[in-house]
Motif scaffolding. Structure first.
Motif, PDB file in Angstrom:
ATOM      1  N   LEU A 143       8.720  46.561  59.991  1.00 11.85           N
ATOM      2  CA  LEU A 143       7.220  46.624  60.622  1.00 11.85           C
ATOM      3  C   LEU A 143       7.047  47.938  61.350  1.00 11.85           C
ATOM      4  O   LEU A 143       8.028  48.354  62.098  1.00 11.85           O
ATOM      5  CB  LEU A 143       7.075  45.524  61.526  1.00 11.85           C
ATOM      6  CG  LEU A 143       6.724  44.182  61.052  1.00 11.85           C
ATOM      7  CD1 LEU A 143       6.352  42.937  62.084  1.00 11.85           C
ATOM      8  CD2 LEU A 143       5.632  44.126  60.082  1.00 11.85           C
ATOM      9  N   LYS A 144       5.971  48.517  61.139  1.00 10.05           N
ATOM     10  CA  LYS A 144       5.526  49.771  61.797  1.00 10.05           C
ATOM     11  C   LYS A 144       4.502  49.425  63.042  1.00 10.05           C
ATOM     12  O   LYS A 144       4.544  50.142  64.176  1.00 10.05           O
ATOM     13  CB  LYS A 144       4.765  50.808  60.977  1.00 10.05           C
ATOM     14  CG  LYS A 144       5.428  50.981  59.804  1.00 10.05           C
ATOM     15  CD  LYS A 144       6.880  51.874  60.183  1.00 10.05           C
ATOM     16  CE  LYS A 144       7.559  52.229  58.980  1.00 10.05           C
ATOM     17  NZ  LYS A 144       9.125  52.815  59.275  1.00 10.05           N
ATOM     18  N   ALA A 145       3.818  48.294  63.107  1.00 13.29           N
ATOM     19  CA  ALA A 145       3.300  47.773  64.125  1.00 13.29           C
ATOM     20  C   ALA A 145       3.108  46.255  63.985  1.00 13.29           C
ATOM     21  O   ALA A 145       3.388  45.529  63.008  1.00 13.29           O
ATOM     22  CB  ALA A 145       1.811  48.082  64.003  1.00 13.29           C
ATOM     23  N   LEU A 146       2.926  45.612  65.195  1.00 12.52           N
ATOM     24  CA  LEU A 146       2.897  44.179  65.277  1.00 12.52           C
ATOM     25  C   LEU A 146       1.541  43.485  64.773  1.00 12.52           C
ATOM     26  O   LEU A 146       0.478  44.350  64.945  1.00 12.52           O
ATOM     27  CB  LEU A 146       3.049  43.742  66.750  1.00 12.52           C
ATOM     28  CG  LEU A 146       4.410  44.126  67.546  1.00 12.52           C
ATOM     29  CD1 LEU A 146       4.388  43.655  68.948  1.00 12.52           C
ATOM     30  CD2 LEU A 146       5.595  43.257  66.782  1.00 12.52           C
ATOM     31  N   PRO A 147       1.698  42.652  64.216  1.00 14.72           N
ATOM     32  CA  PRO A 147       0.497  41.722  63.495  1.00 14.72           C
ATOM     33  C   PRO A 147      -0.406  41.255  64.771  1.00 14.72           C
ATOM     34  O   PRO A 147      -1.727  41.201  64.195  1.00 14.72           O
ATOM     35  CB  PRO A 147       0.930  40.543  62.773  1.00 14.72           C
ATOM     36  CG  PRO A 147       2.294  40.152  63.251  1.00 14.72           C
ATOM     37  CD  PRO A 147       2.814  41.570  63.812  1.00 14.72           C
ATOM     38  N   ARG A 148      -0.022  41.200  65.984  1.00 14.68           N
ATOM     39  CA  ARG A 148      -0.920  40.630  67.079  1.00 14.68           C
ATOM     40  C   ARG A 148      -0.314  41.383  68.095  1.00 14.68           C
ATOM     41  O   ARG A 148       0.917  41.604  68.308  1.00 14.68           O
ATOM     42  CB  ARG A 148      -0.851  39.068  67.249  1.00 14.68           C
ATOM     43  CG  ARG A 148      -1.753  38.452  66.144  1.00 14.68           C
ATOM     44  CD  ARG A 148      -3.189  38.961  66.269  1.00 14.68           C
ATOM     45  NE  ARG A 148      -3.932  37.861  65.251  1.00 14.68           N
ATOM     46  CZ  ARG A 148      -4.371  38.493  64.042  1.00 14.68           C
ATOM     47  NH1 ARG A 148      -3.555  39.462  63.690  1.00 14.68           N
ATOM     48  NH2 ARG A 148      -4.882  37.779  63.152  1.00 14.68           N
ATOM     49  N   PRO A 149      -0.751  41.528  69.455  1.00 17.65           N
ATOM     50  CA  PRO A 149      -0.269  41.799  70.462  1.00 17.65           C
ATOM     51  C   PRO A 149       0.909  41.411  71.149  1.00 17.65           C
ATOM     52  O   PRO A 149       1.900  41.862  71.816  1.00 17.65           O
ATOM     53  CB  PRO A 149      -1.402  42.014  71.737  1.00 17.65           C
ATOM     54  CG  PRO A 149      -2.744  41.753  70.873  1.00 17.65           C
ATOM     55  CD  PRO A 149      -2.364  41.146  69.729  1.00 17.65           C
ATOM     56  N   VAL A 150       1.022  40.010  70.887  1.00 18.98           N
ATOM     57  CA  VAL A 150       2.202  39.313  71.214  1.00 18.98           C
ATOM     58  C   VAL A 150       2.723  38.333  70.312  1.00 18.98           C
ATOM     59  O   VAL A 150       2.070  37.716  69.257  1.00 18.98           O
ATOM     60  CB  VAL A 150       1.993  38.304  72.415  1.00 18.98           C
ATOM     61  CG1 VAL A 150       3.374  37.649  72.857  1.00 18.98           C
ATOM     62  CG2 VAL A 150       1.509  39.157  73.641  1.00 18.98           C
TER      63      VAL A 150
END
Length: 270
Positions: A18-25
């Motif tokens: 992953l390069k970024a999380l799908p949600r903030p947490v």
């Protein structure tokens, strides 16, 4: 399995890519093998790793962060680390967007997991990856962040010096915690005075050598105690000459006897 369930599983399995999380947490449960992971890694988000059972250890250039049950390790974004655990360790991991970490210090820490925080982490590990903004699941995430920010830091970090000679000393002593480890012997080996070596050790770690050795031995005792080994055997293997001395030192650090500490951990799983 539903398409949504399959998506959750695929995303959790592919976290390393992953390069970024799908949600903030983002949270999930996993079991870790009884081995040091074969690589050092880092990620662009905060990780909070909490051992429901077993003993979890996070290793960074700065030191060893040890989390027995009811403790967790906060790992800031960008910190290179690797993870070790005892057999059958069950971990609840949270991954948090760096922007959601508030005023948390930019360093690894071991945090105490209160009963409320434990249940919040457990519940959130079952939340779908793509929970809706403004939903009850997002509100749960916000409560979880509030409780994490209020969690008490506990002194279960063993600092590792940057100085090459001191790192050699520390690696050797950690490999054989039950052996006598005199600072005088090491000063003779390095060809410097004991006083100079003592000052360097204090400057690099923030602890006297004696205090560092005491903490290292107690942290080294946790895996054996968690496996149910006899307390006397664990104490001797970690360099204590008497059971009473070990129990007193353990109580000073953990506010419980070895038996009480792990019995409480088992009770709190249910």
């Amino acid at each position: 399995m539903s398409t949504k369930g399959q998506a959750d599983t695929d995303l959790r399995a592919g976290l390393a890519e992953l390069k970024a999380l799908p949600r903030p947490v983002f949270g999930h449960a996993e079991s870790l093998p009884n081995a040091v992971l074969g690589y050092r890694h880092r990620h662009p988000w905060v990780q909070f790793a909490y051992a429901v059972q077993g003993v979890l250890e996070v290793q960074t250039n700065a030191g060893r962060f040890v989390a027995p049950p009811q403790r967790g390790v906060w790992i800031p974004a960008g910190v290179t680390h690797r993870v070790w655990s005892t057999a059958h360790t069950c971990v609840r991991s949270l991954y948090i967007d760096e922007g959601q970490s508030g005023a948390s210090p930019a360093r690894c820490r071991v945090l105490e997991v209160s009963p409320l925080l434990r249940e919040l982490v457990r519940a959130f590990s079952l939340v779908p990856v793509d929970y809706a903004p403004g939903s009850a699941d997002e509100r749960l995430a916000n409560v979880l962040l509030d409780q994490l920010s209020a969690a008490r830091e506990v002194d279960l970090m063993l600092p590792i010096p940057a100085d090459a000679q001191l790192r050699q000393l520390c690696r050797s002593v950690q490999a054989r915690p039950g052996e006598k480890a005199s600072l005088r012997d090491w000063s003779e080996r390095f060809g410097i005075s004991e006083k100079t070596l003592s000052r360097r050790f204090m400057r690099e770690t923030g602890l006297t050598y004696r205090a560092w050795l005491l903490r290292m031995r107690l942290l080294s005792a946790l895996p054996g105690l968690e496996r149910g080994e006899r307390v006397t055997d664990v104490a001797l293997n970690c360099g204590y000459e008497s059971l009473s001395a070990f129990i007193a030192a353990f109580g000073n650090l953990f506010n419980a006897t070895p038996g009480e500490f792990f019995n409480r951990a088992v009770e709190r799983q249910f």
